[in-house]
Scaffold this active site. Structure first.
Site, PDB file in Angstrom:
ATOM      1  N   CYS A  86       0.830  -1.210   0.000  1.00 53.47           N
ATOM      2  CA  CYS A  86       0.000   0.000   0.000  1.00 53.47           C
ATOM      3  C   CYS A  86       0.866   1.262   0.000  1.00 53.47           C
ATOM      4  O   CYS A  86       1.959   1.266   0.557  1.00 53.47           O
ATOM      5  CB  CYS A  86      -0.876   0.032   1.249  1.00 53.47           C
ATOM      6  SG  CYS A  86      -1.879  -1.435   1.435  1.00 53.47           S
ATOM      7  N   GLY A 102       1.502 -16.294  -7.922  1.00 53.56           N
ATOM      8  CA  GLY A 102       1.730 -15.470  -9.100  1.00 53.56           C
ATOM      9  C   GLY A 102       1.581 -16.333 -10.340  1.00 53.56           C
ATOM     10  O   GLY A 102       2.512 -17.013 -10.736  1.00 53.56           O
TER      11      GLY A 102
HETATM   12  C1  LIG Z   1      -8.661  -8.216  -8.717  1.00 54.47           C
HETATM   13  C2  LIG Z   1      -7.521  -8.420  -7.770  1.00 54.47           C
HETATM   14  C3  LIG Z   1      -7.581  -7.853  -6.488  1.00 54.47           C
HETATM   15  C4  LIG Z   1      -6.531  -8.025  -5.571  1.00 54.47           C
HETATM   16  N1  LIG Z   1      -6.627  -7.495  -4.316  1.00 54.47           N
HETATM   17  C5  LIG Z   1      -5.637  -7.706  -3.413  1.00 54.47           C
HETATM   18  C6  LIG Z   1      -5.742  -7.209  -2.073  1.00 54.47           C
HETATM   19  O1  LIG Z   1      -6.744  -6.607  -1.666  1.00 54.47           O
HETATM   20  N2  LIG Z   1      -4.703  -7.443  -1.215  1.00 54.47           N
HETATM   21  C7  LIG Z   1      -3.570  -8.136  -1.609  1.00 54.47           C
HETATM   22  O2  LIG Z   1      -2.649  -8.328  -0.797  1.00 54.47           O
HETATM   23  N3  LIG Z   1      -3.461  -8.634  -2.861  1.00 54.47           N
HETATM   24  C8  LIG Z   1      -4.456  -8.444  -3.759  1.00 54.47           C
HETATM   25  N4  LIG Z   1      -4.350  -8.971  -5.036  1.00 54.47           N
HETATM   26  C9  LIG Z   1      -3.155  -9.751  -5.404  1.00 54.47           C
HETATM   27  C10 LIG Z   1      -3.432 -11.259  -5.302  1.00 54.47           C
HETATM   28  O3  LIG Z   1      -3.780 -11.613  -3.983  1.00 54.47           O
HETATM   29  C11 LIG Z   1      -2.212 -12.099  -5.756  1.00 54.47           C
HETATM   30  O4  LIG Z   1      -1.131 -11.881  -4.883  1.00 54.47           O
HETATM   31  C12 LIG Z   1      -1.761 -11.777  -7.179  1.00 54.47           C
HETATM   32  O5  LIG Z   1      -2.877 -11.566  -8.029  1.00 54.47           O
HETATM   33  C13 LIG Z   1      -0.876 -12.875  -7.793  1.00 54.47           C
HETATM   34  O6  LIG Z   1      -1.535 -14.120  -7.877  1.00 54.47           O
HETATM   35  P1  LIG Z   1      -2.358 -14.620  -9.200  1.00 54.47           P
HETATM   36  O7  LIG Z   1      -1.482 -14.398 -10.390  1.00 54.47           O
HETATM   37  O8  LIG Z   1      -2.658 -16.073  -8.929  1.00 54.47           O
HETATM   38  O9  LIG Z   1      -3.600 -13.786  -9.253  1.00 54.47           O
HETATM   39  C14 LIG Z   1      -5.393  -8.799  -5.954  1.00 54.47           C
HETATM   40  C15 LIG Z   1      -5.354  -9.378  -7.240  1.00 54.47           C
HETATM   41  C16 LIG Z   1      -6.392  -9.205  -8.124  1.00 54.47           C
HETATM   42  C17 LIG Z   1      -6.300  -9.866  -9.482  1.00 54.47           C
END
Ligand SMILES: Cc1cc2nc3c(=O)[nH]c(=O)nc-3n(C[C@H](O)[C@H](O)[C@H](O)COP(=O)(O)O)c2cc1C
Length: 332
Positions: free
Chosen positions: A145, A261
């Site tokens: 953040c 990721g």
């Molecule tokens: C729509 C969206 C909202 C997300 N909101 C948060 C959040 O509120 N807090 C956080 O730590 N990560 C947030 N993330 C990151 C995910 O938790 C994750 O770490 C990241 O997307 C990588 O994983 P992935 O490729 O499997 O999605 C968000 C990701 C997406 C796609």
């Protein structure tokens, strides 16, 4: 360690090949459903055939001190092999989450982890303290953040600021703290080391990679916030390397990693486990296949059988390599 009031009611994870202990918590599967991709843990339960029990843990949407409406649209944009998002931490605020959402969750099905966000150190502390007094199983700190007192730079891009957040939150909770590291920084190993020394029990690696898209017709940024976080398969090789690098530090302290990721298949999950993750996160893939958890669980179980392994933990950090990664190594 976890001060949950409902611990007594929970069956301990049966000794299945996928079950493991993570920071003292029983996970029925190494899969963790990721923050921002499953609402507040209730969203997917309305889908026929979906069960929270298929995941070892579920991380709730990022939560701040006060309710936030989030960013102006567009908030998401599909890219080749991934998506950009800049939701802007839309959430109803920590009091609402603790008083109205947590009581509705079925803690007998899975572990629930809060995702703590803040614009100031004080806000991180306030939100952590509030979750400490709730049944939540663990607290994930989203250090990506922006710090409004430092001109909006992300806390997580600087080891000193990251460590300050972790140390301050550590003082107000005895629940397990998982620090979610950003890939958008110079030296993720140093950041991992500082967060561990500041009291983090586990690390989540990685959060999204910052990116942007431009609409050439209007010459404007597609995302309302201009920049957004890239997730999905496009970031998997980056995430895997970061897990490998963080594991070099974390294993010396016995600190587990939730690798994440771009995981969409069992083979992806296995790569992260072999690189050093103890658990694996699934986020973006849920948007196009909410049932993906079962497919990945089945694929990991089949791999264990084929390779004569009794439990998924036997895979952690089993990468065969002759050298440590070099920061100066070039690709060409
Ligand atoms: C729509 C969206 C909202 C997300 N909101 C948060 C959040 O509120 N807090 C956080 O730590 N990560 C947030 N993330 C990151 C995910 O938790 C994750 O770490 C990241 O997307 C990588 O994983 P992935 O490729 O499997 O999605 C968000 C990701 C997406 C796609």
């Amino acid at each position: 360690m976890a001060g949950s009031q409902v611990d007594q009611a929970r069956p301990s994870a049966a000794a299945t090949p996928l079950a493991l202990k993570f920071c003292g918590l029983d996970f029925a599967s190494p899969i963790v459903l990721l923050s921002g991709c499953v609402g507040f843990g209730e969203e997917y339960t309305r889908i026929e055939g979906f069960s929270n029990a298929d995941a070892g843990a579920i991380v709730l949407k990022g939560t701040t001190g006060k309710a936030r409406l989030g960013n102006a649209p567009h908030r998401v944009y599909e890219t080749p092999a991934g998506m950009l998002n800049a939701i802007g931490l839309q959430n109803p605020g920590v009091d609402y989450v603790v008083e109205h959402i947590l009581p509705e969750l079925d803690f007998s099905e899975t572990r629930f982890i809060a995702n703590v966000c803040g614009s100031t150190l004080e806000e991180y502390v306030e939100v952590t303290r509030r979750f400490d007094q709730s049944p939540i199983d663990a607290i994930e700190i989203n250090i990506s953040c922006p710090n409004i007192k430092e001109g909006g730079v992300a806390f997580g891009n600087y080891p000193e600021m990251s460590a300050q957040v972790v140390a301050a939150c550590r003082r107000v909770t005895r629940k397990p703290i998982i620090t979610k590291l950003s890939p958008n920084q110079t030296d993720i190993r140093e950041n991992a080391r500082r967060c561990i020394e500041a009291g983090s029990d586990a690390l989540a690696v990685i959060n999204t990679v910052m990116g942007m898209a431009i609409d050439v017709a209007t010459r404007r940024p597609v995302i309302g916030n201009v920049q957004g976080g890239l997730s999905g398969p496009a970031i998997k090789p980056i995430a895997l390397l970061k897990v490998h690098q963080v594991y070099e530090v974390a294993r010396q302290h016995g600190v587990p990693i939730i690798g994440q990721g771009g995981i969409t298949t069992a083979a992806d999950a296995l790569e992260f486990l072999i690189a050093g993750a103890s658990a694996v996160g699934v986020g973006t893939a849920l948007f196009y296949d909410p049932m993906i958890c079962r497919t990945i669980n089945d694929g990991i179980a089949a791999y264990l059988t084929t390779h004569g392994l009794k439990n998924v933990t036997q895979l952690i950090g089993t990468l065969v390599t002759t050298r440590e990664t070099q920061d100066c190594a070039v690709s060409g």
